[in-house]
Write a protein that holds these residues in place. Sequence first.
Motif, PDB file in Angstrom:
ATOM      1  N   GLU A 293       4.578   2.527  68.834  1.00 46.47           N
ATOM      2  CA  GLU A 293       4.203   1.620  69.909  1.00 46.47           C
ATOM      3  C   GLU A 293       2.701   1.392  69.885  1.00 46.47           C
ATOM      4  N   LEU A 294       2.276   0.353  70.595  1.00 47.72           N
ATOM      5  CA  LEU A 294       0.854   0.092  70.788  1.00 47.72           C
ATOM      6  C   LEU A 294       0.529   0.327  72.254  1.00 47.72           C
ATOM      7  N   ASN A 295      -0.366   1.282  72.528  1.00 42.45           N
ATOM      8  CA  ASN A 295      -0.799   1.537  73.896  1.00 42.45           C
ATOM      9  C   ASN A 295      -1.979   0.629  74.216  1.00 42.45           C
ATOM     10  N   GLY A 296      -1.748  -0.307  75.135  1.00 40.52           N
ATOM     11  CA  GLY A 296      -2.755  -1.315  75.449  1.00 40.52           C
ATOM     12  C   GLY A 296      -3.740  -0.857  76.509  1.00 40.52           C
ATOM     13  N   ARG A 297      -4.447   0.233  76.246  1.00 40.63           N
ATOM     14  CA  ARG A 297      -5.358   0.807  77.244  1.00 40.63           C
ATOM     15  C   ARG A 297      -6.218   1.862  76.576  1.00 40.63           C
ATOM     16  N   ILE A 298      -7.154   2.410  77.321  1.00 40.62           N
ATOM     17  CA  ILE A 298      -7.882   3.583  76.857  1.00 40.62           C
ATOM     18  C   ILE A 298      -6.934   4.781  76.955  1.00 40.62           C
ATOM     19  N   GLN A 299      -7.013   5.699  76.004  1.00 41.05           N
ATOM     20  CA  GLN A 299      -6.115   6.842  75.983  1.00 41.05           C
ATOM     21  C   GLN A 299      -6.768   8.060  76.644  1.00 41.05           C
ATOM     22  N   VAL A 300      -5.949   8.956  77.157  1.00 38.75           N
ATOM     23  CA  VAL A 300      -6.460  10.202  77.717  1.00 38.75           C
ATOM     24  C   VAL A 300      -7.267  10.960  76.666  1.00 38.75           C
ATOM     25  N   GLU A 301      -6.835  10.879  75.413  1.00 39.66           N
ATOM     26  CA  GLU A 301      -7.463  11.651  74.346  1.00 39.66           C
ATOM     27  C   GLU A 301      -8.597  10.903  73.634  1.00 39.66           C
ATOM     28  N   HIS A 302      -9.094   9.818  74.213  1.00 38.86           N
ATOM     29  CA  HIS A 302     -10.144   9.049  73.536  1.00 38.86           C
ATOM     30  C   HIS A 302     -11.420   9.846  73.258  1.00 38.86           C
ATOM     31  N   PRO A 303     -11.758  10.921  74.021  1.00 43.52           N
ATOM     32  CA  PRO A 303     -13.008  11.629  73.733  1.00 43.52           C
ATOM     33  C   PRO A 303     -13.106  12.216  72.325  1.00 43.52           C
ATOM     34  N   VAL A 304     -11.991  12.606  71.703  1.00 41.89           N
ATOM     35  CA  VAL A 304     -12.117  13.181  70.364  1.00 41.89           C
ATOM     36  C   VAL A 304     -12.612  12.134  69.375  1.00 41.89           C
ATOM     37  N   THR A 305     -12.162  10.898  69.546  1.00 39.37           N
ATOM     38  CA  THR A 305     -12.657   9.814  68.691  1.00 39.37           C
ATOM     39  C   THR A 305     -14.129   9.547  68.975  1.00 39.37           C
ATOM     40  N   GLU A 306     -14.505   9.608  70.245  1.00 40.68           N
ATOM     41  CA  GLU A 306     -15.906   9.375  70.599  1.00 40.68           C
ATOM     42  C   GLU A 306     -16.824  10.417  69.980  1.00 40.68           C
ATOM     43  N   LEU A 307     -16.409  11.687  69.996  1.00 45.05           N
ATOM     44  CA  LEU A 307     -17.259  12.736  69.450  1.00 45.05           C
ATOM     45  C   LEU A 307     -17.377  12.641  67.934  1.00 45.05           C
ATOM     46  N   VAL A 308     -16.328  12.172  67.266  1.00 40.93           N
ATOM     47  CA  VAL A 308     -16.362  12.059  65.806  1.00 40.93           C
ATOM     48  C   VAL A 308     -17.121  10.814  65.357  1.00 40.93           C
ATOM     49  N   THR A 309     -16.954   9.702  66.086  1.00 38.41           N
ATOM     50  CA  THR A 309     -17.578   8.437  65.675  1.00 38.41           C
ATOM     51  C   THR A 309     -18.945   8.203  66.294  1.00 38.41           C
ATOM     52  N   GLY A 310     -19.232   8.878  67.414  1.00 36.63           N
ATOM     53  CA  GLY A 310     -20.480   8.623  68.124  1.00 36.63           C
ATOM     54  C   GLY A 310     -20.441   7.389  68.999  1.00 36.63           C
ATOM     55  N   LEU A 311     -19.273   6.764  69.133  1.00 36.65           N
ATOM     56  CA  LEU A 311     -19.130   5.568  69.960  1.00 36.65           C
ATOM     57  C   LEU A 311     -18.724   5.927  71.385  1.00 36.65           C
ATOM     58  N   ASP A 312     -19.080   5.078  72.333  1.00 35.01           N
ATOM     59  CA  ASP A 312     -18.569   5.157  73.701  1.00 35.01           C
ATOM     60  C   ASP A 312     -17.501   4.076  73.822  1.00 35.01           C
ATOM     61  N   LEU A 313     -16.236   4.480  73.813  1.00 34.15           N
ATOM     62  CA  LEU A 313     -15.145   3.508  73.790  1.00 34.15           C
ATOM     63  C   LEU A 313     -15.032   2.724  75.089  1.00 34.15           C
ATOM     64  N   VAL A 314     -15.389   3.331  76.208  1.00 34.82           N
ATOM     65  CA  VAL A 314     -15.332   2.595  77.474  1.00 34.82           C
ATOM     66  C   VAL A 314     -16.429   1.530  77.506  1.00 34.82           C
ATOM     67  N   GLN A 315     -17.616   1.870  77.038  1.00 34.94           N
ATOM     68  CA  GLN A 315     -18.659   0.852  76.940  1.00 34.94           C
ATOM     69  C   GLN A 315     -18.236  -0.263  75.986  1.00 34.94           C
ATOM     70  N   ALA A 316     -17.567   0.088  74.901  1.00 36.62           N
ATOM     71  CA  ALA A 316     -17.064  -0.931  73.984  1.00 36.62           C
ATOM     72  C   ALA A 316     -16.063  -1.849  74.685  1.00 36.62           C
ATOM     73  N   GLN A 317     -15.192  -1.267  75.517  1.00 31.45           N
ATOM     74  CA  GLN A 317     -14.258  -2.085  76.288  1.00 31.45           C
ATOM     75  C   GLN A 317     -14.997  -3.099  77.158  1.00 31.45           C
ATOM     76  N   LEU A 318     -16.030  -2.637  77.829  1.00 37.72           N
ATOM     77  CA  LEU A 318     -16.774  -3.496  78.743  1.00 37.72           C
ATOM     78  C   LEU A 318     -17.489  -4.609  77.990  1.00 37.72           C
ATOM     79  N   ARG A 319     -18.069  -4.293  76.838  1.00 39.76           N
ATOM     80  CA  ARG A 319     -18.773  -5.310  76.055  1.00 39.76           C
ATOM     81  C   ARG A 319     -17.805  -6.355  75.511  1.00 39.76           C
TER      82      ARG A 319
END
Length: 537
Positions: A269-295
Amino acid sequence: MIRKLLVANRGEIALRVFRACKELGIATVAVVAPDDRGSLHARSAAEVVEVASYLFSEEHIRAAKQAGADAIHPGYGFLAENPDFAEAVQAAELIWVGPPPDALRRGGDKLEAKRIATEAGVPVVPAGEPQEIGFPLVVKATAGGGGRGMRVVRDPADLEEALEAAAREAKAAFGDDRVFCERYVERPHHVEIQLLADAHGNVSALGERDCSIQRRHQKVLEESPSPAVDASLRGAMSQAAIAFARAVGYVNAGTAEFMLDGRDFWFLELNGRIQVEHPVTELVTGLDLVQAQLRIAAGDPLDGRPDPRGHAVEVRLYAEDPKTFFPQTGRLDRLRLPERVRVDAGVEEGDEVGIAYDPMIAKLIAHGATRTEALDRLGAALRETEVEGVTTNLPFLRWLVSHPVVRAGQTTTSFLVEHPPLSPASPRVPDATWREPFRLNLRPPPTLAPPDVDSLAADHRGPSGEQSLVTAPMPGTVIRLLVGEGDAVRARQPLVVLEAMKMETPLTSPYDAVVKAVHVAEGDRVTGGAVLVELEE
C-alpha cells in the motif's frame, strides 16, 4: 510560504509539526477536543481552538478560519488520508499539506491500488476469493492501515468470524467496512520506501525502513537502512515505489510499503501521510521531512538528493502490558526520558493516559555510524528511561533491543510469535545454514499461531466445577456480547468483544462451560479487571 498553520491532530505528531513550523517561522494553531483540554499539545501551543471531535473535518476547517490560518496539516491518523477532508480544505481556499485528493482516493483504496500497481509493472500479493487464493490468508480493510481491520485466517472454519470482525473494526476506525482477502506470506520482512514528490513532476526515493518487528500487525521497532536490503534490491524497490507514485499522481511525503521474501518483493500500500517512524529516515538523511512537506505544499520544487549516512533505530514506548500488549491507563507519576538520543514525546510527567486515544508515550530514536552502534545507543537510552504510575512496555523494549536475533538483523514479521515477549533468548543465533529449510527444497513451515493472550482474561484453575471469572484485561468498550445466561459454550468460544484504542480484542472461554452470569451489555465502558462473564463447568 505558509504564514499560519493549523494542525488537525493531537499528541506527539502535533508537537512535531509545531517544531518544524517554528524553525520555518510559521505561526501555528492547535485544536483540542473537549476530553483532551489538558493534553501536552494543547498546553504547548500559542493558540488553541476547541473542536467537538478530532474526527469532524468541518470542525478543523471552522477552527482554521476562526484562527486566521491559511493551511492545515493533518499529521497521521484521524483524517490524514481522508480524500474528502483534503477536498474540503481546498474548497475552503486553504492550503492542504498532503497529497491531492484524487491521489489519496486511488492510492488509499487497497484494491484499486493493487490494480494500478499491476498496470504500472509493480508486483503485488495475489488477492481474491478465499477458495481461489487458499489458506492461510489475511483479511484486510480496503480503506485501512495500521493493522486495523486485519485478521490472519489459517482454518476455513474461522473465515466468517474473521470477515465480520475485520469489517466492524474497519468501520469503527475508517468509516468504511469493506474488506478483502489476500494470500498470507509467512515470515516476510516488512520494508517501506520513503518518498517525496513535488507538484513539478519530481519524485524522489529516500531509502528504506525495515518495520518487520510487529505486534497485532502494528510496528514496534523500525530501522534504516534495512539489514535485509542491499544496494541492488534497494534500487529495484525504490523504482517500484516511484512508479506507483507517478501512476497515482502523488505529491508531498508518502511511504510505499512492501513485503520482502528473499529477493522477491510485493507492493502492499501507499501511506499518504507522514509516518510515525519518519525520524529514522530523518536521522540517516539529515532531512526534516515535515519541513519538506510544508515547502512542497507551498509550491517549492524538491531540493537535490540526500546522502544517507549511518544507521538509525526507533522504538515506541507505550502504556501497555509488556507481554500481552494490551493498552493500559493511569497517571504518569514519574517520567524520565533519555537525553542522549532523539525523543519525540506526546506526554509529560503528571499526565493521564486514558482509553480514548493512542497509548504511545514517546518515540526513542538512536543514530550511529553502524547498526551495532545505533542499537547500543538505543539500549543505553532505554536503561536510562524511567516510568512510574502506569504499566508500560519498557521491559519488553529493553529485552527486544538486546535480543540476539534482533542484533543479528534476522527478524521477520513472525519474530514475536517465534520469540514471545520477555522469553529467554539463546546466547547466539544459529548459523545461516540452519536458519533456512534445505531438505527436498521445501518451503519454510508455517509460523505458530499467535500466543493466546485472550485466556489471560479468565481467572480459573481448569474445569473442576469451580466458578471462573472472565475479566477485562484492559479498559475498553463492550462492542459485542455473544452469550447470555445459561448458554453452553465450548473451549475458546468468543464470549465478549472489547474495543480499546480502535482495536478489537475477543475474550474467549477457557474451557467447555455454562454461562452462569453476564455483568455487561453492549456499549458499556469497563475498567481493566472488571468482571464481564461468570462461567461454571
